[in-house]
Scaffold this motif. Structure first.
Motif, PDB file in Angstrom:
ATOM      1  N   ASP A   1     -13.516   7.628  -1.518  1.00  0.00           N
ATOM      2  CA  ASP A   1     -14.088   8.761  -0.784  1.00  0.00           C
ATOM      3  C   ASP A   1     -13.825  10.077  -1.519  1.00  0.00           C
ATOM      4  OD1 ASP A   1     -14.978  10.639   1.017  1.00  0.00           O
ATOM      5  OD2 ASP A   1     -13.744   9.946   2.681  1.00  0.00           O
TER       6      ASP A   1
ATOM      7  N   LEU B   1      -1.224  12.640   4.345  1.00  0.00           N
ATOM      8  CA  LEU B   1      -2.574  12.060   4.305  1.00  0.00           C
ATOM      9  C   LEU B   1      -2.625  10.719   5.035  1.00  0.00           C
ATOM     10  CD1 LEU B   1      -3.418  12.814   0.561  1.00  0.00           C
ATOM     11  CD2 LEU B   1      -4.265  14.016   2.576  1.00  0.00           C
ATOM     12  N   LYS B   2      -1.587  10.405   5.784  1.00  0.00           N
ATOM     13  CA  LYS B   2      -1.468   9.158   6.536  1.00  0.00           C
ATOM     14  C   LYS B   2      -1.467   7.939   5.617  1.00  0.00           C
ATOM     15  CE  LYS B   2      -3.460  11.093  10.765  1.00  0.00           C
ATOM     16  NZ  LYS B   2      -4.497  10.966  11.825  1.00  0.00           N
ATOM     17  N   LEU B   3      -0.881   8.139   4.447  1.00  0.00           N
ATOM     18  CA  LEU B   3      -0.642   7.032   3.526  1.00  0.00           C
ATOM     19  C   LEU B   3       0.734   6.446   3.820  1.00  0.00           C
ATOM     20  CD1 LEU B   3      -1.863   8.818   0.292  1.00  0.00           C
ATOM     21  CD2 LEU B   3      -2.915   6.752   1.228  1.00  0.00           C
TER      22      LEU B   3
ATOM     23  N   LYS C   1       0.839  -1.193   0.000  1.00  0.00           N
ATOM     24  CA  LYS C   1       0.000   0.000   0.000  1.00  0.00           C
ATOM     25  C   LYS C   1       0.877   1.247   0.000  1.00  0.00           C
ATOM     26  CE  LYS C   1      -0.441  -0.111   5.065  1.00  0.00           C
ATOM     27  NZ  LYS C   1      -1.397  -0.135   6.199  1.00  0.00           N
TER      28      LYS C   1
ATOM     29  N   GLU D   1      -7.379  -1.074   2.560  1.00  0.00           N
ATOM     30  CA  GLU D   1      -7.288   0.180   3.312  1.00  0.00           C
ATOM     31  C   GLU D   1      -7.145   1.366   2.360  1.00  0.00           C
ATOM     32  OE1 GLU D   1      -4.339   2.300   6.605  1.00  0.00           O
ATOM     33  OE2 GLU D   1      -4.205   0.143   6.242  1.00  0.00           O
ATOM     34  N   ASP D   2      -6.256   1.244   1.383  1.00  0.00           N
ATOM     35  CA  ASP D   2      -6.079   2.312   0.393  1.00  0.00           C
ATOM     36  C   ASP D   2      -7.330   2.472  -0.467  1.00  0.00           C
ATOM     37  OD1 ASP D   2      -3.569   2.865   1.286  1.00  0.00           O
ATOM     38  OD2 ASP D   2      -2.529   2.355  -0.572  1.00  0.00           O
TER      39      ASP D   2
ATOM     40  N   LYS E   1     -10.415   1.984   0.235  1.00  0.00           N
ATOM     41  CA  LYS E   1     -11.473   2.700   0.961  1.00  0.00           C
ATOM     42  C   LYS E   1     -11.268   4.205   0.863  1.00  0.00           C
ATOM     43  CE  LYS E   1     -13.727   2.932   5.502  1.00  0.00           C
ATOM     44  NZ  LYS E   1     -13.710   2.417   6.905  1.00  0.00           N
ATOM     45  N   LYS E   2     -10.030   4.650   0.967  1.00  0.00           N
ATOM     46  CA  LYS E   2      -9.737   6.080   0.830  1.00  0.00           C
ATOM     47  C   LYS E   2     -10.010   6.549  -0.599  1.00  0.00           C
ATOM     48  CE  LYS E   2      -6.187   6.058   4.431  1.00  0.00           C
ATOM     49  NZ  LYS E   2      -4.751   6.211   4.752  1.00  0.00           N
TER      50      LYS E   2
ATOM     51  N   LYS F   1     -14.025  13.029  -0.468  1.00  0.00           N
ATOM     52  CA  LYS F   1     -13.272  13.940   0.387  1.00  0.00           C
ATOM     53  C   LYS F   1     -11.767  13.685   0.253  1.00  0.00           C
ATOM     54  CE  LYS F   1     -16.904  14.508   3.887  1.00  0.00           C
ATOM     55  NZ  LYS F   1     -17.257  14.309   5.322  1.00  0.00           N
ATOM     56  N   PHE F   2     -11.423  12.439   0.040  1.00  0.00           N
ATOM     57  CA  PHE F   2     -10.005  12.085  -0.151  1.00  0.00           C
ATOM     58  C   PHE F   2      -9.475  12.689  -1.446  1.00  0.00           C
ATOM     59  CE2 PHE F   2      -6.764   8.994  -1.714  1.00  0.00           C
ATOM     60  CZ  PHE F   2      -5.813   9.175  -0.712  1.00  0.00           C
TER      61      PHE F   2
END
Length: 392
Positions: free
Chosen positions: A369, A327-329, A302, A362-363, A365-366, A371-372
């Motif tokens: 979105d 972005l907490k990636l 990821k 996890e990625d 899902k972002k 907003k992402f």
């Protein structure tokens, strides 16, 4: 001294005449098609072989062998390269000369760019590289021996500070172009259509390096028949979400006052890489951001990553990645010498952004979105601003 010079010239002519005689049975071809390029060797991967350089059309090459879909061509006595067979056509009536001599140089500028022109006896192959500290462009001209007796520089040149050459081999002439600014803003090598004059067009650093004054191009990866990757659970297509993120970036830049924004595609359109490069060549942007989503055979992989090909463009990709990680990636890394078509042009700084992995839950899902998408756009803009702040 005169006797020594005469002997040296005779030996050079004899050596190159022998080479021409040895290659007389080989076929002369010239480059053709869209974006012809040379490769270092027969290696290959999903992005193609490691590219040495893109070339102009109608450049004369000598075929010495064949390997699968490539020809092996002689660049000079000591250098060979591979070229796709589809990128050449027969050079009817062209016979290899025993030697080629360069002519005189001129350096000048117009309202937007600087130019170096070199008188050449034939359209011969070349390769180029960017260097840092000091900032300069280095070009190797193959099959040519110097007969350059003067280099004229006019005061209209603003970015090129000086140019000179070294005859690094009997038939390889190395050209050095020294630049005023540390940051490379791009250059383009081509031959005059009506003559055999070689031209290097060098882009100047903008007078005002504020983001509002830049022409920024945005490429939404894939599109149309080229769907790209797909989501591991949602099955959404990369081509759709790169377009959504590209549009989000365009909206973000417009809100920040950027007046000149060019979208390579605004719909679900099939565009080949040559079509994209040619469209960008017409726009001649100050910066290209190419948006993609990554994928892996391992669903644990990821994170965000950025890519560049030329060392002169590493700084923009580094600045953008640093902001993306806010972005907490996870960090997938900053990759150089990347053999992606839109990292290939030397004409403008460019950065490929692989936002995150569609193959990781996890990625993914972002990515789904909206907003992402806006957050990604804001971070890319912030990265561009950070990069601009470093310029002198």
């Amino acid at each position: 001294m005169m006797a020594i010079k005469t002997l040296t010239l005779c030996l050079l002519i004899i050596s190159q005449a022998a080479t021409a005689q040895n290659t007389a049975s080989f076929r002369q071809v010239k480059t053709a098609g869209k974006l012809p390029y040379l490769e270092y060797g027969p290696g290959d991967d999903r992005l193609g072989g490691a590219k040495m350089t893109y070339l102009d059309t109608n450049i004369i090459l000598t075929v010495v062998d064949s390997f699968q879909t490539d020809y092996i061509v002689r660049l000079s006595n000591q250098h060979k390269a591979f070229i796709p067979k589809e990128n050449v056509v027969p050079a009817s009536g062209v016979v290899a000369r025993p030697y080629y001599l360069s002519g005189n140089w001129k350096i000048f500028g117009d309202s937007v760019s600087d130019y170096l022109t070199i008188s050449m006896p034939e359209k011969l192959p070349y390769k180029s590289m960017m260097q840092l500290e000091p900032s300069r462009i280095v070009i190797d001209l193959y099959g040519i021996t110097s007969n350059t007796n003067w280099i004229t520089q006019l005061s209209s040149a603003k970015e090129i500070t000086k140019a000179w050459y070294e005859q690094i081999e009997d038939d390889v002439l190395r050209v050095y172009i020294s630049l005023k600014h540390p940051q490379h803003w791009g250059y383009f090598i081509f031959y005059d259509t009506a003559t055999t004059k070689l031209t290097v067009r060098v882009k100047r650093q903008p007078v005002k390096t504020d983001i509002k004054n830049l022409t920024i191009a945005i490429d939404a990866g894939h599109g149309g028949e080229n769907i790209g990757a797909s989501g591991v659970t949602s099955k959404v297509l990369e081509k759709d979400y790169t377009l959504l993120m590209a549009k989000a970036l365009a909206t973000q830049l417009k809100k920040s006052g950027v007046r000149k924004i060019y979208m390579v595609r605004t719909q679900d359109t099939t565009l080949s890489m040559p079509e994209r490069v040619y469209a960008l060549r017409e726009i001649n942007p100050d910066l290209l951001i190419s948006m993609h989503l990554n994928s892996s055979g391992l669903d644990t992989v990821k994170g965000a990553s950025t890519f560049y090909r030329y060392i002169g463009y590493k700084t923009i990709s580094t600045a953008v990645l640093k902001r993306m990680l806010q972005l907490k990636l996870a960090e997938y890394g900053n990759t150089g010498s990347f053999n992606f078509a839109l990292n290939g042009p030397t004409e403008y700084p460019n950065c490929l952004v692989e936002v995150a992995f569609l193959s990781n839950r996890e990625d993914e899902k972002k990515i789904l979105d909206p907003k992402f998408h806006k957050a990604v756009a804001a971070k890319i803009e912030a990265g561009i601003r950070d990069w601009l702040k470093t310029l002198k």
